[in-house]
Design an enzyme around this catalytic site. Structure first.
Site, PDB file in Angstrom:
ATOM      1  N   LEU A 152       0.859  -1.187   0.000  1.00  0.00           N
ATOM      2  CA  LEU A 152       0.000   0.000   0.000  1.00  0.00           C
ATOM      3  C   LEU A 152       0.896   1.237   0.000  1.00  0.00           C
ATOM      4  O   LEU A 152       1.998   1.214   0.555  1.00  0.00           O
ATOM      5  CB  LEU A 152      -0.911  -0.013   1.242  1.00  0.00           C
ATOM      6  CG  LEU A 152      -1.930  -1.166   1.313  1.00  0.00           C
ATOM      7  CD1 LEU A 152      -2.629  -1.194   2.671  1.00  0.00           C
ATOM      8  CD2 LEU A 152      -2.947  -1.069   0.182  1.00  0.00           C
TER       9      LEU A 152
ATOM     10  N   GLU B 250      -9.076   2.823   8.745  1.00  0.00           N
ATOM     11  CA  GLU B 250      -9.474   2.446   7.374  1.00  0.00           C
ATOM     12  C   GLU B 250      -9.338   0.934   7.211  1.00  0.00           C
ATOM     13  O   GLU B 250     -10.238   0.267   6.701  1.00  0.00           O
ATOM     14  CB  GLU B 250      -8.606   3.223   6.366  1.00  0.00           C
ATOM     15  CG  GLU B 250      -9.260   3.427   5.003  1.00  0.00           C
ATOM     16  CD  GLU B 250      -9.430   2.155   4.207  1.00  0.00           C
ATOM     17  OE1 GLU B 250     -10.521   1.939   3.649  1.00  0.00           O
ATOM     18  OE2 GLU B 250      -8.477   1.344   4.136  1.00  0.00           O
TER      19      GLU B 250
END
Ligand code: FOL
Length: 217
Positions: free
Chosen positions: A26, A34
Site C-alpha cells: 500500500l 481504514e
C-alpha cells in the site's frame, strides 16, 4: 438462502489519480481505522469470500494471512488450470488457488449450491490492479466500496476505473461503457450493515472518505 454471485470491489485509492499501490504494498502506512473498516465490512455476515491476485496475497503481512473469517481465493496464472481444489483440511484451512478469475467464480458457484458453507456469503474482490481490471470486465461486478484518499501519495499501481473524477464523464459518454453512480450515505450504510461517517476521516494525518458506487445498467 444463497444470494446471487455478485462481486463487490473493495479499494482504497487516491482522489487525484486512483493510486492504490507502491513497491508491492500500500502507498501509505498507518491508516488503521481504514483497515479496520475493510476487515469489518468484508467479514460481516456468514461465509464471505475475498478474491485477490497473487501479488496482493504476498503483500499481506503473514500473520494476517489468510484473512481470518473469510474464504481466501488467490489467483495466479502459474496455478494449476481447471476447477480449484479445496485445500487439505477443508476450504477454511488456508486458501484456495485458482488460475483465473473465471475459474475462481466457477468454484464459488459450485460451493454456493451448499448454503451455510464458506464462500456462500458475499464475494469481495480485493485487488490488485490486474484482478480489479478482470473483475470490472464482468457483468457480475456490481459495486465498488471506495475509500477516497485525499492526500497525495506516490503510486505505481492504479485502480483501472476513474470514479468521480472529471475524466470519467468522457469515459461514460462512450457507447456501451458501464455507468457507475455514487450511492447515498444511507444506501451505503444499509448495504454494509453499519453507520457510515459523514465527515472526512483522519488517520495518522491522512484524510479520507468512505464511498459506495454501483453499476447501473
Ligand atoms: N480496501 C480498503 N478500503 N483498504 C485497504 O487497505 C485495502 N487493501 C487491500 C484491498 N482492499 C482494500 C489489499 N491489501 C490486509 C493487508 C493488506 C491488504 C488487505 C488486507 C490485512 O492485513 N487485513 C487484515 C486486518 C489487519 C489489521 O487489523 O490491521 C484483515 O483481517 O482484513
Amino acid at each position: 438462502s444463497t444470494p446471487p454471485l455478485e462481486l463487490t470491489l473493495v479499494v482504497a485509492a487516491t482522489a487525484r489519480d486512483m493510486g492504490i499501490g507502491a513497491n508491492g504494498g500500500l502507498p501509505w502506512t498507518g491508516l488503521r481505522k481504514e483497515m479496520a473498516y475493510f476487515a469489518r465490512v468484508t467479514k460481516r455476515g456468514d461465509g464471505n469470500a475475498v478474491i485477490m491476485g497473487r501479488k496482493t496475497w504476498d503483500s499481506i503481512p503473514p500473520k494476517f494471512r489468510p484473512l481470518r473469517g473469510r474464504l481466501n481465493i488467490v489467483i495466479s496464472r502459474s496455478f494449476v488450470p481447471g476447477l480449484p481444489k479445496d485445500p487439505a483440511g477443508g476450504p477454511d484451512a488456508s486458501h484456495v488457488e485458482a488460475s483465473s478469475l473465471e475459474t475462481a467464480l466457477e468454484y464459488l458457484r459450485q460451493r454456493r449450491k451448499a448454503a451455510g458453507t464458506p464462500g456462500s456469503g458475499r464475494v469481495f474482490v480485493i485487488g490488485g490492479a490486474q484482478i480489479y481490471a478482470a473483475a470490472l470486465g464482468l457483468a457480475d461486478a456490481r459495486r465498488v466500496l471506495l475509500t477516497r484518499i485525499m492526500s497525495d501519495f506516490s503510486c505505481d499501481t492504479f485502480f483501472p476505473l476513474a470514479l468521480g473524477s472529471p475524466t470519467n464523464a468522457a469515459a461514460e459518454a462512450m457507447a456501451d461503457a458501464p455507468k457507475w453512480v455514487q450511492r447515498s450515505r444511507a444506501e451505503h450504510a444499509a448495504w454494509i450493515g453499519e453507520e457510515v461517517p459523514e465527515d472526512v476521516q483522519t488517520d495518522n494525518g491522512t484524510e479520507y472518505e468512505f464511498q459506495m458506487w454501483e453499476r447501473v445498467d
